[in-house]
Design a protein around this motif. Sequence first.
Motif, PDB file in Angstrom:
ATOM      1  N   HIS A 220       0.846  -1.194   0.000  1.00  0.00           N
ATOM      2  CA  HIS A 220       0.000   0.000   0.000  1.00  0.00           C
ATOM      3  C   HIS A 220       0.881   1.242   0.000  1.00  0.00           C
ATOM      4  O   HIS A 220       1.753   1.403   0.869  1.00  0.00           O
ATOM      5  N   PRO A 221       0.680   2.170  -0.939  1.00  0.00           N
ATOM      6  CA  PRO A 221       1.571   3.339  -1.034  1.00  0.00           C
ATOM      7  C   PRO A 221       1.530   4.242   0.195  1.00  0.00           C
ATOM      8  O   PRO A 221       2.537   4.888   0.518  1.00  0.00           O
ATOM      9  N   PHE A 223       1.504   3.377   3.176  1.00  0.00           N
ATOM     10  CA  PHE A 223       2.202   2.798   4.315  1.00  0.00           C
ATOM     11  C   PHE A 223       3.589   2.302   3.935  1.00  0.00           C
ATOM     12  O   PHE A 223       4.185   1.485   4.632  1.00  0.00           O
ATOM     13  N   ALA A 224       4.098   2.822   2.853  1.00  0.00           N
ATOM     14  CA  ALA A 224       5.463   2.502   2.444  1.00  0.00           C
ATOM     15  C   ALA A 224       6.441   3.437   3.147  1.00  0.00           C
ATOM     16  O   ALA A 224       6.078   4.502   3.634  1.00  0.00           O
ATOM     17  N   GLY A 225       7.683   3.055   3.191  1.00  0.00           N
ATOM     18  CA  GLY A 225       8.720   3.913   3.743  1.00  0.00           C
ATOM     19  C   GLY A 225       8.797   3.879   5.260  1.00  0.00           C
ATOM     20  O   GLY A 225       8.102   3.102   5.934  1.00  0.00           O
ATOM     21  N   LEU A 226       9.673   4.758   5.794  1.00  0.00           N
ATOM     22  CA  LEU A 226       9.942   4.803   7.229  1.00  0.00           C
ATOM     23  C   LEU A 226       9.574   6.178   7.783  1.00  0.00           C
ATOM     24  O   LEU A 226       9.511   7.168   7.046  1.00  0.00           O
ATOM     25  N   GLU A 251      -2.304  10.448  11.223  1.00  0.00           N
ATOM     26  CA  GLU A 251      -2.734  10.775   9.862  1.00  0.00           C
ATOM     27  C   GLU A 251      -2.715   9.540   8.963  1.00  0.00           C
ATOM     28  O   GLU A 251      -3.615   9.341   8.149  1.00  0.00           O
ATOM     29  N   ARG A 252      -1.680   8.718   9.117  1.00  0.00           N
ATOM     30  CA  ARG A 252      -1.604   7.500   8.306  1.00  0.00           C
ATOM     31  C   ARG A 252      -2.708   6.511   8.701  1.00  0.00           C
ATOM     32  O   ARG A 252      -3.348   5.901   7.829  1.00  0.00           O
TER      33      ARG A 252
END
Length: 373
Positions: A220-221, A223-226, A251-252
């Motif tokens: 899911h874009p 929830f990608a990354g750190l 927010e996420r």
Amino acid sequence: MTPRQFMQEYWQKKPLLVRQAIPNFVPPVDRRALFALADQDDVESRLVTFFRNRWKMDHGPFAPANLPALKQKQWTLLVQSVNLFHPAVAALLGQFRFVPDARLDDVMISYATDGGGVGPHFDSYDVFLLQAHGKRRWQVSTQSDLTLRSGLPLKILANFEPQDTWTLEPGDMLYLPPQCAHGGVAEGECMTYSIGFRAPGFRELSGHFLAWLADSLEDHPDFAGLYADPDQLPTTTPARIPAAMTTTLAERLRKLQWDDSMIAEFLGAYLSEPKANAIFNSPKRPSLERFKRQATTQGVSLAAASIALYDERHFYINGETYEPPHALKAHLVRLADTRQLAGSDLARDAALPDLMDTLFGWYEAGWIETGKH
């Protein structure tokens, strides 16, 4: 009484005694076979004793020589999920499939010597108690006081007040809804088959759904990354959680959304997950061509430990989710509902795209077998 009458009048509502539910019932698992099962590492078993006015419970496996003497009164051996190990017991469980498979659990067999029992108690799920051998005297109450005695290894009611008493003989059966207080005592040596049902708690289901949802976020874009904080300033209160971290995560999380189809997909995967002690026997040197010959002549059937469910879109087998092509759907629905597919049907439709390949993959895993149970 028809299944419809039973479900409307008794299911989850009130107890029901059925005399000779299965006339001339002969138990498919005798005492010796049950003791042998209790000696296996992959079988869940418990020994309950009431010696010298003291309750005690031990967990198996139990070597037959380590069980109390048969002449010793007031002990009970409980063996769980016998349907996974004996086809005839699995067939017995199949007689209760007027209740959806998503609610069906297992068959537990209880062996007791004279006076044996597990004390007055209640279950959180529905249960059919089928008398298989000997006699057992049951006392039943719909009391609201379900307070338990403290300091015991078993959940025994503190204030049991029986309202009905029945003695069951082989073939007799007692249905009890959840939270119905009951206690059974063996009159001589006896065996009782308990057909139990699943009643997962909403908190349990919610926790597993959130874990399933977390796994589904992998690509899911949003929830990608750190987490990053390039604008963080020096702090004089290092132990304080930064407000920006809380705000960013909030927010996420607000972007998390799910619908009925996602919940259905979770339920299918979760409810079709096989029991932890389920064993699937994969064939030695499987051959697709040999499988096709056997399947189209003998048919195929689900292995005893396999759980197959479906909804409008998906087919679920042993925790795996599969979205079948339209041409295969009718076959897979029939496989789940009847737990088998006739060889004549497979021979007629053997040319369907993916049908034999799909079935062969499950055959390799030991989830289906050739032949009819």
